[in-house]
Design an enzyme around this catalytic site. Structure first.
Site, mmCIF file in Angstrom:
data_model
loop_
_atom_site.group_PDB
_atom_site.id
_atom_site.type_symbol
_atom_site.label_atom_id
_atom_site.label_comp_id
_atom_site.label_asym_id
_atom_site.label_seq_id
_atom_site.Cartn_x
_atom_site.Cartn_y
_atom_site.Cartn_z
ATOM 1 N N PHE A 52 0.858 -1.189 0.000
ATOM 2 C CA PHE A 52 0.000 0.000 0.000
ATOM 3 C C PHE A 52 0.889 1.231 0.000
ATOM 4 C CE2 PHE A 52 -4.599 0.807 0.852
ATOM 5 C CZ PHE A 52 -5.110 -0.391 0.382
ATOM 6 N N GLN A 100 -8.122 14.303 3.483
ATOM 7 C CA GLN A 100 -7.355 13.492 2.527
ATOM 8 C C GLN A 100 -8.083 13.352 1.190
ATOM 9 O OE1 GLN A 100 -6.481 8.994 3.089
ATOM 10 N NE2 GLN A 100 -4.523 10.077 3.182
ATOM 11 N N HIS A 135 -7.911 10.989 -2.008
ATOM 12 C CA HIS A 135 -7.359 9.722 -2.492
ATOM 13 C C HIS A 135 -7.047 9.895 -3.972
ATOM 14 C CE1 HIS A 135 -7.126 5.474 -3.518
ATOM 15 N NE2 HIS A 135 -7.205 5.153 -2.242
ATOM 16 N N LEU A 193 -14.575 4.657 -4.949
ATOM 17 C CA LEU A 193 -13.146 4.389 -4.782
ATOM 18 C C LEU A 193 -12.648 3.217 -5.632
ATOM 19 C CD1 LEU A 193 -10.596 5.100 -2.996
ATOM 20 C CD2 LEU A 193 -11.179 3.063 -1.717
ATOM 21 N N GLU A 234 -6.432 1.512 -3.328
ATOM 22 C CA GLU A 234 -4.984 1.628 -3.481
ATOM 23 C C GLU A 234 -4.356 0.226 -3.650
ATOM 24 O OE1 GLU A 234 -3.650 4.161 -0.429
ATOM 25 O OE2 GLU A 234 -1.576 4.112 -1.048
ATOM 26 N N ARG A 253 -0.571 9.078 -0.256
ATOM 27 C CA ARG A 253 -1.716 9.608 -1.003
ATOM 28 C C ARG A 253 -1.612 11.090 -1.313
ATOM 29 N NH1 ARG A 253 -6.364 6.170 2.150
ATOM 30 N NH2 ARG A 253 -5.838 4.238 1.075
ATOM 31 N N HIS A 297 -11.619 11.667 0.552
ATOM 32 C CA HIS A 297 -11.629 10.283 1.019
ATOM 33 C C HIS A 297 -11.545 10.102 2.534
ATOM 34 C CE1 HIS A 297 -10.937 5.968 0.752
ATOM 35 N NE2 HIS A 297 -9.833 6.092 1.472
ATOM 36 N N ARG A 319 -2.958 10.512 6.250
ATOM 37 C CA ARG A 319 -3.055 9.124 6.712
ATOM 38 C C ARG A 319 -2.466 8.181 5.680
ATOM 39 N NH1 ARG A 319 -6.857 4.742 5.872
ATOM 40 N NH2 ARG A 319 -8.209 6.032 4.574
HETATM 41 C C1 LIG Z 1 -14.417 3.546 -0.233
HETATM 42 C C2 LIG Z 1 -13.516 3.529 0.952
HETATM 43 C C3 LIG Z 1 -12.597 2.523 1.114
HETATM 44 C C4 LIG Z 1 -11.779 2.488 2.234
HETATM 45 N N1 LIG Z 1 -10.880 1.486 2.367
HETATM 46 C C5 LIG Z 1 -10.108 1.424 3.481
HETATM 47 C C6 LIG Z 1 -9.178 0.374 3.673
HETATM 48 O O1 LIG Z 1 -9.050 -0.511 2.837
HETATM 49 N N2 LIG Z 1 -8.444 0.369 4.806
HETATM 50 C C7 LIG Z 1 -8.567 1.337 5.753
HETATM 51 O O2 LIG Z 1 -7.869 1.270 6.777
HETATM 52 N N3 LIG Z 1 -9.461 2.342 5.602
HETATM 53 C C8 LIG Z 1 -10.234 2.407 4.507
HETATM 54 N N4 LIG Z 1 -11.125 3.425 4.361
HETATM 55 C C9 LIG Z 1 -11.396 4.319 5.495
HETATM 56 C C10 LIG Z 1 -12.271 3.579 6.504
HETATM 57 O O3 LIG Z 1 -13.211 2.788 5.820
HETATM 58 C C11 LIG Z 1 -13.035 4.513 7.435
HETATM 59 O O4 LIG Z 1 -12.178 5.508 7.925
HETATM 60 C C12 LIG Z 1 -13.608 3.727 8.607
HETATM 61 O O5 LIG Z 1 -14.348 2.632 8.142
HETATM 62 C C13 LIG Z 1 -14.482 4.608 9.485
HETATM 63 O O6 LIG Z 1 -15.107 3.781 10.427
HETATM 64 P P1 LIG Z 1 -15.837 4.371 11.700
HETATM 65 O O7 LIG Z 1 -16.218 3.222 12.548
HETATM 66 O O8 LIG Z 1 -15.012 5.430 12.319
HETATM 67 O O9 LIG Z 1 -17.123 5.113 11.147
HETATM 68 P P2 LIG Z 1 -18.196 4.749 10.009
HETATM 69 O O10 LIG Z 1 -18.035 3.400 9.456
HETATM 70 O O11 LIG Z 1 -18.188 5.914 9.098
HETATM 71 O O12 LIG Z 1 -19.533 4.711 10.825
HETATM 72 C C14 LIG Z 1 -20.120 5.867 11.358
HETATM 73 C C15 LIG Z 1 -21.320 5.429 12.163
HETATM 74 O O13 LIG Z 1 -21.878 6.558 12.819
HETATM 75 C C16 LIG Z 1 -23.271 6.559 12.639
HETATM 76 N N5 LIG Z 1 -23.746 7.944 12.739
HETATM 77 C C17 LIG Z 1 -23.241 9.046 12.145
HETATM 78 N N6 LIG Z 1 -23.981 10.119 12.484
HETATM 79 C C18 LIG Z 1 -24.962 9.673 13.305
HETATM 80 C C19 LIG Z 1 -26.055 10.280 13.961
HETATM 81 N N7 LIG Z 1 -26.327 11.586 13.844
HETATM 82 N N8 LIG Z 1 -26.874 9.510 14.713
HETATM 83 C C20 LIG Z 1 -26.655 8.181 14.834
HETATM 84 N N9 LIG Z 1 -25.642 7.550 14.218
HETATM 85 C C21 LIG Z 1 -24.816 8.297 13.472
HETATM 86 C C22 LIG Z 1 -23.479 5.930 11.276
HETATM 87 O O14 LIG Z 1 -24.794 5.442 11.135
HETATM 88 C C23 LIG Z 1 -22.439 4.815 11.326
HETATM 89 O O15 LIG Z 1 -22.948 3.721 12.009
HETATM 90 C C24 LIG Z 1 -11.910 3.496 3.218
HETATM 91 C C25 LIG Z 1 -12.827 4.531 3.039
HETATM 92 C C26 LIG Z 1 -13.610 4.560 1.908
HETATM 93 C C27 LIG Z 1 -14.532 5.704 1.711
#
Ligand SMILES: Cc1cc2nc3c(=O)[nH]c(=O)nc-3n(C[C@H](O)[C@H](O)[C@H](O)COP(=O)(O)OP(=O)(O)OC[C@H]3O[C@@H](n4cnc5c(N)ncnc54)[C@H](O)[C@@H]3O)c2cc1C
Length: 570
Positions: free
Chosen positions: A121, A235, A237, A247, A250, A281, A350, A385
């Site tokens: 990566f 960030q 991407h 997306l 990577e 990135r 991203h 990141r």
């Molecule tokens: C397409 C894509 C691919 C990626 N691939 C990778 C990867 O391969 N490896 C890597 O390390 N990272 C990757 N990332 C980044 C990573 O996926 C995210 O940073 C990470 O999943 C975020 O997880 P989280 O648990 O912080 O929040 P999220 O998964 O964003 O969840 C947020 C939660 O908060 C809840 N929420 C938000 N607001 C409210 C509200 N007002 N009331 C109630 N609930 C609420 C939502 O419903 C959800 O359940 C990728 C990102 C993208 C966009």
């Protein structure tokens, strides 16, 4: 009187961070505490299911990888803005999270001898992205969600929209929420809480994020008096599919994909002669932006300019085995098969490096309240990141904060919450907005917000552009969220969209203020008028506080332990 729901620990958000926290809180309390997990979408629709390429962890030290190397890569990748003690903790705990997931049933991809496979990566000096095809987020979420369901003391509130935090001078007391199915308003009372609401990427129109990534949790924390940290670092991407922005992982470059401009030139050799497409990135995204700016891009019918990501030389078998999701995305959304054709890509919003100010334990300045995952700024990502470090961070600090919140809840009695805050929140939503009056269309305001951010707070920024954007956002803040057209109570997305827009405008103002004030270039924040990094003045974190006069910026030091900042070359 508003109905109250009581839990010991309340987790807001059910992505990888929230689910991991729920499991750990349950385990730490030996099933004794009641744990509520609230999510505005069904847990399995949380943005985390989109993660594609892998989770970073040092597993194969016998082949030459080391914790030291992962720590250094992350700090260098962050352009030296990461807190080095936090990075050390991330890297040391990430491997055990991989094995823990394995024990809960995660179907990691493997080598022929059964070892866990890892791919290369950007910015990592060793292949350490642990993956499950190119659907790592989906499988991690499935594994965590299934595991949560085994604990009878974890209760899910799917499709409940949290509107605000309940905090008094003693600490965290709970949150207010709308049950979307009925439109009814509730207060959650809890001894401890965790904000795990993800990032803010939907401030931009061209983004890889789910449409639910709207900054609600960040704005809630900010309104409750917690500063937001390093929000200017957004960030981009390098490879968003044109024109949708979905997306292209990577991992595609990690597995050998190359970037080519209109002249057929593999241009990354000019920008990162050693690492090429596997530079970090910020550098690869800027390289694509420069190529386009200098006229070496293609133009899509949508008007977007792009370069090519070419995977054809990898061969059909490898693409089908390791990159099946992005192949499907290209076929479904663009009508091209990467086995035979190059993929049109450009830089795309991203990830949010900043977030709720939290210390190395994920604790916020409010007693009894933690933050984890992308919503938190524990500062492992600094100004940029490295790919794969986010899911690792979600797992590690999901675990840490879940454990700490449970310990805290076991040692503290339940206290009354500020009823006055509940009443005023209900009035704000139902009297001011739901029954409010106005002519402004919130969707037009949202589009203007996105246009402003796309134009002025993108890969390249200037003081003049950021100043202009701030003026526009302040006008939009006054125009927005006066009323809704839809007066039905059930699943009123018009109402939640208006609430989301309010949060996005608040957070956009902070992004712009931080970027305007930071007169240097570091990581993802590149100022054309200040193109150099300036450690003398700017080796510090930005903190944005809410005051009666609007956001106020302050700064705090970066924790440097082992690595003094140096020039970053790849
Ligand atoms: C397409 C894509 C691919 C990626 N691939 C990778 C990867 O391969 N490896 C890597 O390390 N990272 C990757 N990332 C980044 C990573 O996926 C995210 O940073 C990470 O999943 C975020 O997880 P989280 O648990 O912080 O929040 P999220 O998964 O964003 O969840 C947020 C939660 O908060 C809840 N929420 C938000 N607001 C409210 C509200 N007002 N009331 C109630 N609930 C609420 C939502 O419903 C959800 O359940 C990728 C990102 C993208 C966009």
């Amino acid at each position: 009187m508003t109905e109250t729901i009581t839990h010991d620990v309340l987790i807001i958000g059910s992505g990888i961070a929230g689910l991991r926290a729920a499991i750990e809180a349950s385990r730490a309390s030996h099933g004794k505490l009641s744990i509520g997990v609230v999510s505005k979408v069904h847990a399995m629709r949380s943005h985390s299911v989109c993660a594609q390429g892998g989770t970073g962890a040092v597993l194969h030290t016998d082949r030459g990888d080391s914790l030291e190397a992962h720590i250094f890569d992350t700090i260098k990748g962050s352009d030296y803005l990461a807190d080095q003690d936090a990075v050390e903790r991330l890297v040391s705990l990430a491997p055990s999270e991989i094995y823990q997931l394995e024990h809960w049933g995660m179907p990691w991809s493997r080598e022929s001898d059964g070892r866990l496979a890892q791919r290369a990566f950007g910015g990592h000096g060793f292949p350490r992205a642990t993956f499950a095809g190119d659907r790592v987020g989906f499988y991690e979420m499935q594994t965590l969600y299934d595991t949560c369901l085994r604990y009878s003391n974890i209760e899910f509130y799917h499709e409940w929209f949290v509107t605000g935090l309940l905090v008094d001078k003693e600490g965290f007391r709970g949150a207010t929420a709308i049950e979307l199915r009925t439109g009814d308003f509730y207060a959650f009372k809890a001894k401890a809480g965790i904000i795990a609401t993800g990032g803010a990427g939907r401030l931009y129109s061209f983004a890889t994020y789910s449409h639910s990534s709207t900054a609600d949790g960040l704005a809630m924390a900010y309104r409750a008096g917690i500063p937001l940290k390093d929000m200017e670092f957004i960030q981009f991407h390098p490879t968003g599919l044109v024109p949708s922005g979905v997306l292209i992982t990577e991992g595609a470059r990690g597995d050998g994909g190359i970037l080519v401009n209109k002249e057929g030139e593999r241009f990354m050799k000019k920008y990162a002669p050693e690492k090429l497409e596997l530079g970090p990135r910020d550098i690869v995204a800027r390289a694509i932006a420069r190529e386009i700016k200098e006229g070496h891009g293609f133009r899509d019918a949508s008007g977007l300019e792009y370069v090519h990501l070419d995977l054809r030389h990898l061969g059909a078998e490898k693409i089908k085995e390791r990159l099946s999701e992005i192949r499907e995305v290209c076929i479904q959304l663009r009508g091209i098969d990467p086995i035979d054709q190059p993929i049109p890509v450009r830089y795309v919003c991203h990830f949010t490096m900043g977030g709720v100010h939290a210390n190395i334990d994920g604790a916020t300045p409010v007693k009894g309240l933690w933050a984890a995952g992308e919503a938190a700024c524990i500062s492992v990502n600094g100004a940029n990141r490295l790919g794969t470090n986010s899911t690792a961070t979600c797992l590690v600090w999901g675990g840490i904060t879940g454990h700490s919140a449970a310990e805290y809840a076991m040692q503290h009695h339940s206290a009354d919450f500020p009823q006055q805050t509940v009443t005023s929140e209900e009035k704000r939503i139902y009297d001011s907005i739901f029954r409010g009056a106005g002519t402004e269309n919130p969707y037009d305001v949202k589009q203007e917000l996105e246009r402003t951010m796309d134009e002025h707070a993108n890969v390249f920024r200037t003081g003049e552009g950021l100043g202009e954007a701030l003026k526009r956002i302040r006008v939009l803040k006054h125009r927005a969220y006066q009323h809704v057209e839809d007066t039905a109570r059930e699943f009123n997305t018009n109402l939640t969209n208006v609430l989301e827009l309010q949060s996005m405008l608040e957070v956009a103002e902070i992004v712009l203020m931080g970027a305007h004030a930071r007169t240097e270039s570091r990581g993802a924040h590149f100022r054309l008028d200040f193109p150099k990094r300036d450690d003398q003045q700017w080796l510090k974190h930005t903190l944005a506080y809410l005051t009666p006069d609007g956001p106020k910026l302050d700064y705090c030091p970066v924790t440097i332990t082992r690595y003094q900042p140096k020039e970053r070359t790849y």
